[in-house]
Design a protein around this motif. Structure first.
Motif, short mmCIF file in Angstrom:
data_model
loop_
_atom_site.label_atom_id
_atom_site.label_comp_id
_atom_site.label_asym_id
_atom_site.label_seq_id
_atom_site.Cartn_x
_atom_site.Cartn_y
_atom_site.Cartn_z
N GLN A 26 -54.65 -24.55 -8.05
CA GLN A 26 -54.31 -24.99 -9.40
C GLN A 26 -55.47 -24.77 -10.36
O GLN A 26 -55.27 -24.36 -11.52
CB GLN A 26 -53.89 -26.47 -9.37
N ARG A 27 -56.67 -25.00 -9.90
CA ARG A 27 -57.83 -24.78 -10.76
C ARG A 27 -58.02 -23.30 -11.07
O ARG A 27 -58.44 -22.94 -12.18
CB ARG A 27 -59.08 -25.37 -10.09
N TRP A 28 -57.70 -22.43 -10.10
CA TRP A 28 -57.74 -20.99 -10.39
C TRP A 28 -56.77 -20.63 -11.51
O TRP A 28 -57.11 -19.90 -12.44
CB TRP A 28 -57.39 -20.20 -9.13
N ILE A 29 -55.56 -21.15 -11.42
CA ILE A 29 -54.55 -20.86 -12.45
C ILE A 29 -55.01 -21.37 -13.81
O ILE A 29 -54.94 -20.66 -14.82
CB ILE A 29 -53.20 -21.48 -12.07
N LEU A 30 -55.50 -22.60 -13.84
CA LEU A 30 -55.94 -23.19 -15.11
C LEU A 30 -57.12 -22.42 -15.71
O LEU A 30 -57.31 -22.42 -16.93
CB LEU A 30 -56.32 -24.65 -14.91
N ASN A 31 -57.89 -21.74 -14.85
CA ASN A 31 -59.01 -20.94 -15.35
C ASN A 31 -58.58 -19.52 -15.71
O ASN A 31 -59.43 -18.69 -16.05
CB ASN A 31 -60.13 -20.89 -14.30
N GLY A 32 -57.29 -19.25 -15.62
CA GLY A 32 -56.77 -17.95 -16.06
C GLY A 32 -56.69 -16.89 -14.99
O GLY A 32 -56.38 -15.73 -15.30
N TYR A 33 -56.95 -17.23 -13.73
CA TYR A 33 -56.87 -16.23 -12.66
C TYR A 33 -55.40 -15.94 -12.33
O TYR A 33 -54.55 -16.82 -12.39
CB TYR A 33 -57.56 -16.70 -11.39
N GLU A 34 -55.14 -14.72 -11.93
CA GLU A 34 -53.81 -14.32 -11.47
C GLU A 34 -53.75 -14.43 -9.96
O GLU A 34 -54.63 -13.92 -9.26
CB GLU A 34 -53.50 -12.89 -11.90
N LEU A 35 -52.72 -15.09 -9.44
CA LEU A 35 -52.54 -15.24 -8.00
C LEU A 35 -51.51 -14.23 -7.51
O LEU A 35 -50.40 -14.15 -8.04
CB LEU A 35 -52.07 -16.66 -7.66
N GLY A 86 -60.98 -11.81 -11.71
CA GLY A 86 -59.94 -12.61 -12.35
C GLY A 86 -58.65 -12.67 -11.58
O GLY A 86 -57.65 -13.22 -12.07
N LYS A 87 -58.63 -12.10 -10.37
CA LYS A 87 -57.44 -12.16 -9.53
C LYS A 87 -57.82 -12.70 -8.15
O LYS A 87 -58.96 -12.52 -7.69
CB LYS A 87 -56.81 -10.78 -9.37
N VAL A 88 -56.87 -13.37 -7.51
CA VAL A 88 -57.02 -13.83 -6.13
C VAL A 88 -55.83 -13.27 -5.36
O VAL A 88 -54.69 -13.36 -5.82
CB VAL A 88 -57.02 -15.37 -6.02
N VAL A 89 -56.11 -12.67 -4.21
CA VAL A 89 -55.04 -12.02 -3.44
C VAL A 89 -54.95 -12.67 -2.06
O VAL A 89 -55.97 -12.81 -1.37
CB VAL A 89 -55.29 -10.51 -3.29
N CYS A 90 -53.75 -13.06 -1.69
CA CYS A 90 -53.56 -13.64 -0.35
C CYS A 90 -52.69 -12.72 0.49
O CYS A 90 -51.95 -11.87 -0.02
CB CYS A 90 -52.95 -15.03 -0.43
N ALA A 91 -52.80 -12.90 1.79
CA ALA A 91 -52.00 -12.13 2.74
C ALA A 91 -50.64 -12.79 2.94
O ALA A 91 -50.37 -13.88 2.44
CB ALA A 91 -52.74 -12.02 4.07
#
Length: 349
Positions: A194-203, A106-111
């Motif tokens: 944007q689709r990640w956010i709308l699906n409830g993922y935390e960036l 449920g999370k996406v992590v970027c560098a």
């Protein structure tokens, strides 16, 4: 542990540096999926020569772009966690560890990107010159800087999103991956964020996971530095039109690079007295729906009217009511205030 996907089109020297930067720090912990996107510069021959037991390689017969190839690479990945790199990105020590310590389902992590001074500064990146192209890199200096920065920013995060990123493979697949309507590129990244956010993922942006990024050398430029790629201009034009028709407004981010999502309304533009050039500019802003109808007369259309058109979804959200109203020279009819941005989460391409 993790699979990293790197597509490359006619950027062999960049790809060599990207590959070496990963293998300098990781041998068995990182599976590399290296894809030749129809190159004619010897890329696939070089990939075959690697004989890297922790790599998967293949070649596309013709260029299809990284929008599709990221998804194909992720599909072939043998690890539960996947990530992407551009062919002109070079990672610092502890890159993987400093991303994964923040990653959960449920999370996406970027560098955090370190970039030469080619584009404006921003809070989501560090502008510092460690070379402008593959043959002028000062990687030892970058590694020294990274060691200091990792100490200074240890465990710190901000809320933003940009490539390179990592995600659980199951989370990526849950929304259908990238929208291949953007192929070969660009703007597939803004769409999926944007689709990640709308699906409830935390960036999340990890401030101590660092990569040096040569800013578009990996796919938008020819070998001759500064020579613009006319083919890319057409790709960009097509993808921009597709993005506008899908989302109804242009890309917006906050000061940290976190996407700002406007509501998406079914909208039709009725254009009168518009020349071909003006039509080509305005038509992508409508998607053919009849919830909102905007009448535009080209004889009276102004730059301020265009700004109203750009902001219209947010204006409707804040002030809109069923009925007719005028905004500048725009004549607007609202038949239905229901927005449908959440219908865009799942991509079936």
């Amino acid at each position: 542990m993790i699979s990293l996907i790197i597509p490359s089109y006619n950027n062999l020297e960049h790809l060599k540096n990207a590959y070496n930067s990963v293998r300098k720090h990781y041998t068995d912990k990182v599976e590399l999926i290296l894809i030749d996107d129809g190159s004619d510069d010897g890329t696939f021959e070089w990939l075959q020569s690697l004989k890297d037991p922790n790599s998967i390689i293949w070649r596309e017969e013709k260029r299809i772009g990284h929008t599709i190839l990221y998804d194909r690479g992720i599909n072939k990945a043998t690890n539960d966690i996947v990530g992407i790199l551009h062919a002109d990105m070079y990672i610092a020590p502890n890159y993987v560890e400093n991303l994964l310590k923040h990653l959960e389902p449920g999370k996406v992590v970027c560098a955090t990107r370190v970039e030469p001074p080619l584009h404006p500064e921003g809070k989501e990146k560090i502008v510092k010159d460690f070379g402008m192209d593959f043959d002028s890199l000062k990687m030892d200096n970058f590694y020294l800087f990274a060691e200091e920065e990792m100490i200074r920013m240890k465990d710190k995060t901000t809320k933003g999103m940009f490539a390179p990123w990592v995600i659980y493979k199951s989370d990526f697949e849950a929304i259908g991956g990238h929208d291949h309507g953007f192929a070969p590129f660009p703007y597939e990244d803004s769409d999926i964020f944007q689709r990640w956010i709308l699906n409830g993922y935390e960036l999340i942006q990890s401030r101590d996971a660092l990569t040096y990024h040569l800013t578009c050398r990996g796919h938008r430029w020819n070998k001759e530095i500064g020579k613009n790629d006319d083919e890319f201009k057409q790709f960009e034009k097509n993808a921009r039109k597709y993005y506008l028709q899908k989302w109804g407004s242009w890309v917006k981010n906050d000061e940290w690079g976190h996407p700002i999502i406007s509501p998406v309304y079914n909208k039709t533009l009725i254009l009168n007295n518009c020349n071909d050039e003006l039509k080509s500019i305005l038509e992508p802003w409508g998607n053919g729906g009849d919830n909102v109808i905007v009448k535009i007369d080209g004889n009276s259309f102004t730059q301020q009217d265009f700004r109203y058109l750009e902001q219209l979804p947010d204006i409707i959200k804040e002030q809109g009511e069923i009925g007719e109203f005028t905004l500048g020279n725009l004549k607007i009819t609202i038949n239905n205030l229901e927005s449908h941005e959440k219908d865009l989460i799942i991509c079936k391409s």
